[in-house]
Design an enzyme around this catalytic site. Sequence first.
Site, PDB file in Angstrom:
ATOM      1  N   GLU A 186       0.851  -1.205   0.000  1.00  0.00           N
ATOM      2  CA  GLU A 186       0.000   0.000   0.000  1.00  0.00           C
ATOM      3  C   GLU A 186       0.879   1.244   0.000  1.00  0.00           C
ATOM      4  O   GLU A 186       0.598   2.229  -0.689  1.00  0.00           O
ATOM      5  CB  GLU A 186      -0.937   0.010   1.210  1.00  0.00           C
ATOM      6  CG  GLU A 186      -1.964  -1.110   1.203  1.00  0.00           C
ATOM      7  CD  GLU A 186      -2.768  -1.178  -0.084  1.00  0.00           C
ATOM      8  OE1 GLU A 186      -3.161  -0.122  -0.625  1.00  0.00           O
ATOM      9  OE2 GLU A 186      -2.980  -2.299  -0.596  1.00  0.00           O
ATOM     10  N   TRP A 241       1.725   1.936  -3.348  1.00  0.00           N
ATOM     11  CA  TRP A 241       0.768   2.695  -4.164  1.00  0.00           C
ATOM     12  C   TRP A 241       0.984   4.201  -3.997  1.00  0.00           C
ATOM     13  O   TRP A 241       0.848   4.970  -4.937  1.00  0.00           O
ATOM     14  CB  TRP A 241      -0.680   2.316  -3.806  1.00  0.00           C
ATOM     15  CG  TRP A 241      -1.124   1.096  -4.557  1.00  0.00           C
ATOM     16  CD1 TRP A 241      -1.135  -0.178  -4.098  1.00  0.00           C
ATOM     17  CD2 TRP A 241      -1.578   1.040  -5.919  1.00  0.00           C
ATOM     18  NE1 TRP A 241      -1.577  -1.029  -5.093  1.00  0.00           N
ATOM     19  CE2 TRP A 241      -1.863  -0.302  -6.212  1.00  0.00           C
ATOM     20  CE3 TRP A 241      -1.778   1.988  -6.911  1.00  0.00           C
ATOM     21  CZ2 TRP A 241      -2.338  -0.715  -7.458  1.00  0.00           C
ATOM     22  CZ3 TRP A 241      -2.256   1.590  -8.157  1.00  0.00           C
ATOM     23  CH2 TRP A 241      -2.526   0.243  -8.424  1.00  0.00           C
ATOM     24  N   TRP A 278     -19.779  13.449 -19.451  1.00  0.00           N
ATOM     25  CA  TRP A 278     -20.094  13.764 -18.049  1.00  0.00           C
ATOM     26  C   TRP A 278     -21.351  14.623 -17.985  1.00  0.00           C
ATOM     27  O   TRP A 278     -21.564  15.487 -18.828  1.00  0.00           O
ATOM     28  CB  TRP A 278     -18.937  14.532 -17.396  1.00  0.00           C
ATOM     29  CG  TRP A 278     -17.632  13.793 -17.378  1.00  0.00           C
ATOM     30  CD1 TRP A 278     -16.495  14.144 -18.037  1.00  0.00           C
ATOM     31  CD2 TRP A 278     -17.323  12.585 -16.670  1.00  0.00           C
ATOM     32  NE1 TRP A 278     -15.493  13.229 -17.785  1.00  0.00           N
ATOM     33  CE2 TRP A 278     -15.979  12.266 -16.950  1.00  0.00           C
ATOM     34  CE3 TRP A 278     -18.049  11.742 -15.837  1.00  0.00           C
ATOM     35  CZ2 TRP A 278     -15.352  11.142 -16.423  1.00  0.00           C
ATOM     36  CZ3 TRP A 278     -17.425  10.621 -15.316  1.00  0.00           C
ATOM     37  CH2 TRP A 278     -16.099  10.330 -15.610  1.00  0.00           C
ATOM     38  N   ASN A 309     -10.358   3.670   3.095  1.00  0.00           N
ATOM     39  CA  ASN A 309     -10.012   3.469   1.682  1.00  0.00           C
ATOM     40  C   ASN A 309     -11.103   2.736   0.899  1.00  0.00           C
ATOM     41  O   ASN A 309     -11.437   3.124  -0.224  1.00  0.00           O
ATOM     42  CB  ASN A 309      -8.692   2.704   1.569  1.00  0.00           C
ATOM     43  CG  ASN A 309      -8.315   2.470   0.117  1.00  0.00           C
ATOM     44  OD1 ASN A 309      -8.125   3.421  -0.636  1.00  0.00           O
ATOM     45  ND2 ASN A 309      -8.243   1.212  -0.291  1.00  0.00           N
ATOM     46  N   TRP A 329     -14.951  13.006 -12.641  1.00  0.00           N
ATOM     47  CA  TRP A 329     -14.113  12.632 -11.498  1.00  0.00           C
ATOM     48  C   TRP A 329     -13.398  13.844 -10.903  1.00  0.00           C
ATOM     49  O   TRP A 329     -13.079  13.881  -9.718  1.00  0.00           O
ATOM     50  CB  TRP A 329     -13.099  11.547 -11.880  1.00  0.00           C
ATOM     51  CG  TRP A 329     -12.112  11.909 -12.960  1.00  0.00           C
ATOM     52  CD1 TRP A 329     -12.209  11.636 -14.287  1.00  0.00           C
ATOM     53  CD2 TRP A 329     -10.866  12.614 -12.797  1.00  0.00           C
ATOM     54  NE1 TRP A 329     -11.105  12.126 -14.964  1.00  0.00           N
ATOM     55  CE2 TRP A 329     -10.260  12.726 -14.077  1.00  0.00           C
ATOM     56  CE3 TRP A 329     -10.191  13.139 -11.701  1.00  0.00           C
ATOM     57  CZ2 TRP A 329      -9.032  13.357 -14.286  1.00  0.00           C
ATOM     58  CZ3 TRP A 329      -8.967  13.770 -11.901  1.00  0.00           C
ATOM     59  CH2 TRP A 329      -8.405  13.867 -13.187  1.00  0.00           C
ATOM     60  N   TRP A 356      -8.510   8.803  -8.029  1.00  0.00           N
ATOM     61  CA  TRP A 356      -9.762   9.168  -8.707  1.00  0.00           C
ATOM     62  C   TRP A 356      -9.746   8.664 -10.147  1.00  0.00           C
ATOM     63  O   TRP A 356     -10.736   8.118 -10.637  1.00  0.00           O
ATOM     64  CB  TRP A 356      -9.994  10.683  -8.656  1.00  0.00           C
ATOM     65  CG  TRP A 356     -10.723  11.050  -7.398  1.00  0.00           C
ATOM     66  CD1 TRP A 356     -10.177  11.462  -6.217  1.00  0.00           C
ATOM     67  CD2 TRP A 356     -12.139  10.973  -7.186  1.00  0.00           C
ATOM     68  NE1 TRP A 356     -11.161  11.653  -5.291  1.00  0.00           N
ATOM     69  CE2 TRP A 356     -12.381  11.366  -5.851  1.00  0.00           C
ATOM     70  CE3 TRP A 356     -13.230  10.628  -7.978  1.00  0.00           C
ATOM     71  CZ2 TRP A 356     -13.664  11.417  -5.305  1.00  0.00           C
ATOM     72  CZ3 TRP A 356     -14.511  10.676  -7.431  1.00  0.00           C
ATOM     73  CH2 TRP A 356     -14.719  11.066  -6.112  1.00  0.00           C
TER      74      TRP A 356
HETATM   75  P1  FAD Z   1      -3.055   2.087   5.231  1.00  0.00           P
HETATM   76  O1  FAD Z   1      -3.960   1.032   4.708  1.00  0.00           O
HETATM   77  O2  FAD Z   1      -2.504   1.896   6.583  1.00  0.00           O
HETATM   78  O3  FAD Z   1      -1.885   2.221   4.157  1.00  0.00           O
HETATM   79  C1  FAD Z   1      -0.562   2.669   4.490  1.00  0.00           C
HETATM   80  C2  FAD Z   1      -0.192   3.843   3.625  1.00  0.00           C
HETATM   81  O4  FAD Z   1      -0.154   3.454   2.264  1.00  0.00           O
HETATM   82  C3  FAD Z   1      -1.175   4.977   3.686  1.00  0.00           C
HETATM   83  O5  FAD Z   1      -0.956   5.796   4.804  1.00  0.00           O
HETATM   84  C4  FAD Z   1      -0.928   5.689   2.359  1.00  0.00           C
HETATM   85  O6  FAD Z   1       0.195   6.543   2.443  1.00  0.00           O
HETATM   86  C5  FAD Z   1      -0.585   4.536   1.437  1.00  0.00           C
HETATM   87  N1  FAD Z   1      -1.750   4.095   0.665  1.00  0.00           N
HETATM   88  C6  FAD Z   1      -2.677   3.182   1.001  1.00  0.00           C
HETATM   89  N2  FAD Z   1      -3.560   3.001  -0.007  1.00  0.00           N
HETATM   90  C7  FAD Z   1      -3.177   3.829  -0.993  1.00  0.00           C
HETATM   91  C8  FAD Z   1      -3.679   4.107  -2.299  1.00  0.00           C
HETATM   92  N3  FAD Z   1      -4.768   3.499  -2.802  1.00  0.00           N
HETATM   93  N4  FAD Z   1      -3.054   5.050  -3.034  1.00  0.00           N
HETATM   94  C9  FAD Z   1      -1.957   5.693  -2.577  1.00  0.00           C
HETATM   95  N5  FAD Z   1      -1.429   5.453  -1.352  1.00  0.00           N
HETATM   96  C10 FAD Z   1      -2.028   4.537  -0.570  1.00  0.00           C
HETATM   97  N6  FAD Z   1      -4.359   8.654  -0.002  1.00  0.00           N
HETATM   98  C11 FAD Z   1      -3.675   9.742   0.376  1.00  0.00           C
HETATM   99  O7  FAD Z   1      -2.692   9.631   1.117  1.00  0.00           O
HETATM  100  N7  FAD Z   1      -4.044  10.993  -0.048  1.00  0.00           N
HETATM  101  C12 FAD Z   1      -5.129  11.179  -0.862  1.00  0.00           C
HETATM  102  O8  FAD Z   1      -5.408  12.320  -1.242  1.00  0.00           O
HETATM  103  C13 FAD Z   1      -5.881  10.043  -1.247  1.00  0.00           C
HETATM  104  N8  FAD Z   1      -6.984  10.176  -2.019  1.00  0.00           N
HETATM  105  C14 FAD Z   1      -7.687   9.046  -2.402  1.00  0.00           C
HETATM  106  C15 FAD Z   1      -8.802   9.194  -3.235  1.00  0.00           C
HETATM  107  C16 FAD Z   1      -9.528   8.076  -3.623  1.00  0.00           C
HETATM  108  C17 FAD Z   1     -10.725   8.230  -4.552  1.00  0.00           C
HETATM  109  C18 FAD Z   1      -9.139   6.799  -3.182  1.00  0.00           C
HETATM  110  C19 FAD Z   1      -9.895   5.577  -3.602  1.00  0.00           C
HETATM  111  C20 FAD Z   1      -8.030   6.644  -2.366  1.00  0.00           C
HETATM  112  C21 FAD Z   1      -7.289   7.756  -1.963  1.00  0.00           C
HETATM  113  N9  FAD Z   1      -6.157   7.640  -1.141  1.00  0.00           N
HETATM  114  C22 FAD Z   1      -5.445   8.753  -0.786  1.00  0.00           C
HETATM  115  C23 FAD Z   1      -5.611   6.310  -0.781  1.00  0.00           C
HETATM  116  C24 FAD Z   1      -6.086   5.691   0.535  1.00  0.00           C
HETATM  117  O9  FAD Z   1      -7.481   5.748   0.627  1.00  0.00           O
HETATM  118  C25 FAD Z   1      -5.480   6.334   1.770  1.00  0.00           C
HETATM  119  O10 FAD Z   1      -4.091   6.447   1.618  1.00  0.00           O
HETATM  120  C26 FAD Z   1      -5.752   5.468   3.003  1.00  0.00           C
HETATM  121  O11 FAD Z   1      -7.141   5.353   3.199  1.00  0.00           O
HETATM  122  C27 FAD Z   1      -5.113   6.081   4.215  1.00  0.00           C
HETATM  123  O12 FAD Z   1      -5.389   5.329   5.364  1.00  0.00           O
HETATM  124  P2  FAD Z   1      -4.228   4.597   6.141  1.00  0.00           P
HETATM  125  O13 FAD Z   1      -3.091   5.531   6.345  1.00  0.00           O
HETATM  126  O14 FAD Z   1      -4.838   4.000   7.367  1.00  0.00           O
HETATM  127  O15 FAD Z   1      -3.814   3.486   5.087  1.00  0.00           O
END
Ligand code: FAD
Length: 485
Positions: A285, A288, A316, A351, A369, A392
């Site tokens: 993650e 990502w 759209w 997420n 989007w 997005w």
């Molecule tokens: P954990 O599950 O603990 O993951 C660890 C770290 O991995 C996160 O802190 C984050 O840095 C990274 N991560 C996890 N999933 C993703 C992902 N899909 N994409 C990129 N990095 C990821 N994340 C953001 O940090 N900033 C945003 O602006 C953002 N916008 C999003 C918009 C949409 C539409 C979606 C679907 C996802 C978005 N995310 C974003 C990704 C993700 O939802 C969040 O990073 C995550 O929910 C953060 O929670 P956590 O730190 O507990 O994640």
Amino acid sequence: MAASSRPCIVWFRDDLRLSDHPALHFVATRGAPIVCVYVLDEESDALHAPAWRPLGGAARWWLARSLRALQSELAKRGVTLLLRKGPAAKAISRLAEDIGADTVAWNDIAMAPHRRISDDLVAALDHLGIPSRIFPGDLLVAPEQVRNKDGRGLRVFTPFWKRVLATKPDKPLPAPDTLPASEVPDGDRLDDWLLEPTHPDWAGGLRGNWTPGEVSAQATLADFLDGRIQGYADKRDRPDTDGTSRLSPHLRFGEISPRQVWHAARFAADNNPALAGDVEKFLSELGWREFCRHLLYDVPDLATRNLQPAFDAFPWRSDEESLRAWQLGQTGYPIVDAGMRQLWHTGTMHNRVRMVVASFLVKHLLLDWREGEAWFWDTLVDADAGSNPANWQWVAGSGADAAPYFRIFNPILQGEKFDPDGSYVRRWVPELVHLPAKFIHKPWTATPVELASAGVRLDQTYPAPIVDHGQARKRALAAYARTRA
Ligand code: FAD
């Protein structure tokens, strides 16, 4: 190394921490007096749309709190954090000239506008004869190191992540034991920047849910790795559990570095091999995040341009009323409304639910989007120039390694699968708190008597669905098919 009596400047940016801060570490080991500066830059020529946007409201709140935390950690070491406003290259070169700086050091941020500002500063300092030192920044691996044969960034996650895994990120640096302070000229007062809302003060939910700053970031990571990570690979999809790290805003503002997270997680797995699967999933993650940032490096206008040009012709709709219903959590689909209200109240959203609400906006409502991305940009504490638009676009189908266009999340089934007893919905949509689990994700299927006994009156206490799932799905598939044709 002989200590210079002239001060060295450390320019803090999205790296609001003392540990694993290569620029600070470099200056501290030189033994010269240190001036730490943060510049609120909304004016540099390099900062123009579409590659850059001012911080959204929730992120401004976070920044204020994070700067306060950094001020306090530096103050414990006798150092003042100097605050300045203006174009960063101008503000810092002027400061360097005024105090007769020996060197200016900072960490790289691999984003186009930030790189340009950095280049401008190097040029201004060169002109003054002051050396600059730039260190690897806020990524596990610099984008230049992960290229395909044509020199372009990778657009598919799995090979990208393999390449990053093969590079083995460096070990993090410790926080300096001592920081020789220097005389600091006058700077701004943080309160005068008005980063936090006052009239109205809508940040109560943010204050109640978050503690910005490095100390809190480290505690959050330790707490996660000490126990909550167990079962992450499964629990991470459940918004009704506390199954993810909550590190994203800390990473966004660099209160913790990705390599600190990386090495701490690997250490946890080495000590407890039973965690290996959860740690690998967690690190992917983090991968990502890295992927999104590398993508942004190649595509600075990621927040406005479809990565797949076919989407430029997507039909759209324009529908202010539906957009408002989505933003306010009033769509009539409980999992969507719970997510949007969680976002408004706490500055974050789970997420899985981010994916569901994003899919709902672009596929059920056929709204662009970019409308959703902009709302997230303003309301998320972790709003990130890479992750937000990349995700997005991933959901919309226009992005890199994106979800296929025909994958249209069913908000009822998503709710039933990932919030089976409805506790997440009940928490954020209290109007439905007494509804039995079998109706919690589809209240309109309950009989009037069942609704009445739960105190629900559709379209009065809680909205009826603003679109029918089946019809919306057909409409979206038709629109996507036309675009592809
Ligand atoms: P954990 O599950 O603990 O993951 C660890 C770290 O991995 C996160 O802190 C984050 O840095 C990274 N991560 C996890 N999933 C993703 C992902 N899909 N994409 C990129 N990095 C990821 N994340 C953001 O940090 N900033 C945003 O602006 C953002 N916008 C999003 C918009 C949409 C539409 C979606 C679907 C996802 C978005 N995310 C974003 C990704 C993700 O939802 C969040 O990073 C995550 O929910 C953060 O929670 P956590 O730190 O507990 O994640």
